[in-house]
Structure formats: C-alpha cells, structure tokens
Write an enzyme that holds these catalytic residues in place. Structure first.
Site, PDB file in Angstrom:
ATOM      1  N   ARG A  52       4.827 -63.884 -18.450  1.00  0.00           N
ATOM      2  CA  ARG A  52       4.574 -64.797 -19.606  1.00  0.00           C
ATOM      3  C   ARG A  52       3.575 -64.199 -20.598  1.00  0.00           C
ATOM      4  O   ARG A  52       3.881 -63.309 -21.309  1.00  0.00           O
ATOM      5  CB  ARG A  52       4.102 -66.185 -19.119  1.00  0.00           C
ATOM      6  N   ASN A  79      11.799 -62.519 -21.549  1.00  0.00           N
ATOM      7  CA  ASN A  79      12.002 -63.840 -22.172  1.00  0.00           C
ATOM      8  C   ASN A  79      10.669 -64.528 -22.466  1.00  0.00           C
ATOM      9  O   ASN A  79      10.406 -65.649 -22.040  1.00  0.00           O
ATOM     10  CB  ASN A  79      12.905 -64.725 -21.307  1.00  0.00           C
ATOM     11  N   HIS A  92      18.759 -61.534  -8.770  1.00  0.00           N
ATOM     12  CA  HIS A  92      18.720 -62.815  -8.050  1.00  0.00           C
ATOM     13  C   HIS A  92      20.097 -63.344  -7.650  1.00  0.00           C
ATOM     14  O   HIS A  92      20.481 -64.464  -7.970  1.00  0.00           O
ATOM     15  CB  HIS A  92      17.878 -63.882  -8.765  1.00  0.00           C
ATOM     16  N   ASP A 122      11.389 -63.249  -8.473  1.00  0.00           N
ATOM     17  CA  ASP A 122      11.685 -64.029  -9.678  1.00  0.00           C
ATOM     18  C   ASP A 122      10.522 -64.989  -9.954  1.00  0.00           C
ATOM     19  O   ASP A 122      10.732 -66.165 -10.300  1.00  0.00           O
ATOM     20  CB  ASP A 122      13.019 -64.762  -9.597  1.00  0.00           C
ATOM     21  N   HIS A 132       5.632 -72.089 -14.496  1.00  0.00           N
ATOM     22  CA  HIS A 132       5.610 -73.088 -15.579  1.00  0.00           C
ATOM     23  C   HIS A 132       4.457 -74.025 -15.278  1.00  0.00           C
ATOM     24  O   HIS A 132       3.967 -74.054 -14.142  1.00  0.00           O
ATOM     25  CB  HIS A 132       6.917 -73.890 -15.603  1.00  0.00           C
TER      26      HIS A 132
HETATM   27  O1  DOR Z   1      14.830 -70.362 -12.880  1.00  0.00           O
HETATM   28  C1  DOR Z   1      14.758 -69.566 -13.797  1.00  0.00           C
HETATM   29  N1  DOR Z   1      13.584 -69.339 -14.449  1.00  0.00           N
HETATM   30  N2  DOR Z   1      15.852 -68.898 -14.175  1.00  0.00           N
HETATM   31  C2  DOR Z   1      15.868 -68.115 -15.250  1.00  0.00           C
HETATM   32  O2  DOR Z   1      16.876 -67.545 -15.536  1.00  0.00           O
HETATM   33  C3  DOR Z   1      14.671 -67.997 -16.120  1.00  0.00           C
HETATM   34  C4  DOR Z   1      13.447 -68.260 -15.361  1.00  0.00           C
HETATM   35  C5  DOR Z   1      12.248 -68.471 -16.250  1.00  0.00           C
HETATM   36  O3  DOR Z   1      11.976 -67.611 -17.099  1.00  0.00           O
HETATM   37  O4  DOR Z   1      11.534 -69.460 -16.069  1.00  0.00           O
HETATM   38 ZN    ZN Z   2      13.857 -64.465 -13.810  1.00  0.00          ZN
END
Ligand code: DOR
Ligand code: ZN
Length: 415
Positions: A62, A92, A211, A281, A285
């Site tokens: 992030r 992203n 994943h 992964d 958040h």
């Molecule tokens: O669960 C997920 N979180 N899948 C994704 O493809 C993106 C990721 C995120 O960036 O939070």
């Molecule tokens: Zn991811």
C-alpha cells in the site's frame, strides 16, 4: 560487517549442523566448523533450523495515499517478524504503479522505509508509451489483474513488452465473464488460466498464475504444463480455510475461499511440485472497511503465513522441504534472484525458525497496521526466531530492528 551463523542448516545436501559466514552481504562460506569472525549468532538448540531467507512473491504494501491501510515500514516490519527477507509488492496502489514516474517514486520510498528487501511489479499502463526498458531494470515483472483488465487496450502491448524484455507476467486469473450475481466460481479461474495460457503460447511471455484457489484451476494449470512453461503459487488461506469461513466479513478475499476438496488438491499440488510457490497475498485494509457489508477482499498474511505452513508440516500435510522449496528456492528461481539456497555466492539472507514454538494467533500483536485475521485464535506450532537480510539481523529475540531494504533488482549490481 561480517556475520557468522551457527546451527542446523537446511542445505541442498540436507539438514546438517554447521556454520554460514556472510561477508559484504553475501554468503561467503558454508562449513561444518568456521572460525568465528565478526558477529556470531548461535542457534544450536532444540527445534531451531536455519533456512534460506524466505521470499514472498505477492504482497500489497500500500503506502502512498493508502498508507492508512499499510505502508512500506509497517508492511516490511510484518515481513521481518514473519520470517520474510524479501517481499514483492503489487502495483494496485493509489496512484497505481503503471507509469515510470510513479515506479521511480515507489522505489525511492521503499529504499527510505523498508526494513527488508523488496521487489516491485509494474501494472498494465494506460498508454503504451510507458512501456520502456527501464521497467525491466527496476521491476520483477508485470502484474495483470484479469477481472478488470481483460479487455484493456494496452494489455496486448504489455504482454508483448514482457515477452521482449523477458519479464515474468504474474496474473490474477479470474475471467470476469463467468462471474454471476457477485459469485466467482472456480470455472472463472480455470477459464482465466486457459485464456492467459493461450496468449502465452502465442505471445511467448513467461506466465505465472498467482493465488491459485481451486482444483478446477489446478487441473487447467496441469493440462497447460504439458505444452507450456508456466508456474503458479497458492496462499495459506486456500490451504486451510473454506467458503464456510467466508461468512465472516474479515475472511472475504478474491479469488474466494473454496471447498474442502480444493484445499486437499492444492496441498497435493504443492507436495508434487505442480504449484511452485506459496505467497501470503498480504492485503491489509482498515477494520472499518472490512466491516462494511460489501467490503474489500483481502487481509494481512505476512505474520501468519510461516506459522500456518509450519503447522501443516507438524501435521504431516507438507514436508519442511516443501515449505523451503515453495517459500524460498522456487520464488528465487522464478524471480531470477541469487537467493533461495544456503550456498556460497547466494545473497546473505537467512530465516531461522523455531519448529517447537506453540502459540495462538493474536492479531493485536501484529506489526501490520491491519490488526485482524481470519486465523485469529488458531493454535499454531512453528515461527521465525530470526530474520537476516544481507548479513544483518532485522528480527531477533522477538524484536524488529530497523533494517534498510533495497530493491532486489540491485542484487546483481552489488557483486
Ligand atoms: O482479496 C483481494 N485483495 N484480491 C485482490 O485481487 C486484491 C487484493 C487487494 O489489493 O486488497
Ligand atoms: Zn493480491
């Protein structure tokens, strides 16, 4: 600064008592007895094993405008505590890492804030002109997020660029045309893999499916492995949880959790080497976001990944060699890093694990800003006791020390 590490070493020749000497950031010598030089760390003792430094090929650190979720410092502190010496960061972010100028800013930020080493992926750009040679010097590969980018005009250009520059293409392989009423069935994953594999066969880029979540996806992958060189990783949550757990909003993730049969198939896929790697992964958040009815997918994973995998070892579902192959040796090979083995000439990254340490997962103790987990309260056995990055202990005796991370693309230059 030189460092000598003593203990039971996981070497290409098997487990054996010995010493590793790291000088100038690189493994200089491995032997049964070495004269102690510089700092000495002694890990001889019950349950301790020295592994090649762990590498997580898929994390979201992030930062930028999403630093309320996580930043380079907290995300890499979580990595250090979790036993990870290298993390590869997804693009992203806000703004996205899909222009050269954002890429340069991201690298500079990482150098200032990261405590372990990091790699970067480049996202599919809005304009083809962004695809310049410099990307290959700073990035490990291109990330494609198929659910949103399948029809994107620049996708083809990005894939051709990856083929030309020999960059790995890491794909979130869910074909959105098969999503129904918010459901994302395993067939969407299989179809996404098929589509990308067909393009890879034609376009000549090197494909990695990230994943992997379902046995349908695994079957599709194995079919393509007869015709094409491609690789895949899966995550601890697909190995341990099922859709039953996803009723809790904290466990919401994309691709979604599947059934018990998928879980068993993926574990077998790792043991048999069809799935090369395991990633966290790590997708932090804020708790408020996660509690919303249609909140975002993902949760932090860097501090639970190794304990969960070592618990699977304890239960006989995986071997320790499977974990080392999936979390160190293969990620190093896939990303082209001089790492993944305790051997002269490799980078001086080591992860010391305590196979006996038993505890309950307590997210309030996380270094990550995201202090929750779908694994909260689970009893696990096995954890990192020390994380060493280029000869420097960045996690030791329960404390994260302030390391200074570099872009792993500079490993080549340092020699
Ligand atoms: O669960 C997920 N979180 N899948 C994704 O493809 C993106 C990721 C995120 O960036 O939070
Ligand atoms: Zn991811």
């Amino acid at each position: 600064m030189d460092l000598t590490v003593r203990g039971k070493l996981f070497t290409p020749q098997g487990l054996r008592e010995g010493c590793v000497r790291i000088a100038g950031g690189w493994i200089e010598e491995v032997g049964s007895e070495l004269p102690p030089e510089g700092e000495v760390l002694d890990f001889r003792g019950k349950g301790k094993v020295v592994l090649p430094g762990l590498i997580d090929m898929h994390v979201h650190l992030r930062d930028f405008r999403l630093s309320y979720k996580e930043d380079f410092r907290t995300g890499t502190r979580a990595a250090a505590k979790g036993g990870y010496t290298v993390v590869a960061d997804m693009p992203n972010t806000l703004p996205r890492v899909n222009t050269l100028s954002v890429l340069r800013r991201r690298e500079a930020l990482g150098r200032r804030r990261a405590v372990v080493d990091f790699g970067l992926y480049f996202g599919v750009p809005e304009r083809g002109e962004e695809l310049r040679k410099e990307i290959g010097k700073r990035c490990l590969g291109i990330k494609v997020y198929l659910p949103e980018e399948m029809g994107k005009e620049t996708l083809g250009e990005a894939l051709c660029f990856a083929a030309r520059e020999r960059l790995l293409v890491v794909v979130h392989a869910e074909d959105p045309s098969l999503f129904r009423n918010g459901r994302r069935p395993p067939q969407a994953e299989a179809a996404g893999i098929r589509r990308m594999a067909e393009w890879s066969l034609r376009g000549g880029f090197r494909l990695h499916i990230t994943h992997l979540s379902s046995s349908a996806g695994l079957e599709e992958l194995v079919r393509w492995k007869r015709k094409l060189v491609l690789s895949a990783d899966t995550c601890p949550h697909y190995l341990l949880l099922t859709s039953r757990h996803e009723r809790k909003p904290l466990a919401r993730v994309f691709p979604p959790l599947r059934g018990p049969g998928d879980r068993t198939a993926l574990l077998r896929g790792i043991r048999e080497g069809e799935i090369e790697a395991v990633t966290s992964d790590h997708a932090p958040h804020s708790l408020e976001e996660k509690r919303e009815p249609d909140g975002p997918g993902g949760f932090p994973g860097l501090e639970t990944e190794l304990p969960l995998l070592l618990t699977l070892v304890r239960k006989g579902r995986l071997g320790l060699a499977d974990v080392v192959r999936a979390c160190s040796l293969n990620p190093a090979l896939l990303l082209g890093l001089p790492a993944g083995r305790i051997e002269r000439g490799c980078i001086g990254n080591l992860t010391v694990v305590d196979l006996e340490k038993s505890f309950r997962i307590d997210p309030s103790e996380f270094e990550s800003k995201a202090k929750y987990s779908p694994f909260e309260g689970m009893r696990v056995t096995g954890a990192a006791s020390c994380t060493i990055v280029r000869g420097r202990p960045v996690f030791l005796e329960g404390r994260v020390e302030g390391g200074r991370g570099v872009n792993v693309k500079s490993y080549g230059e340092a020699r």
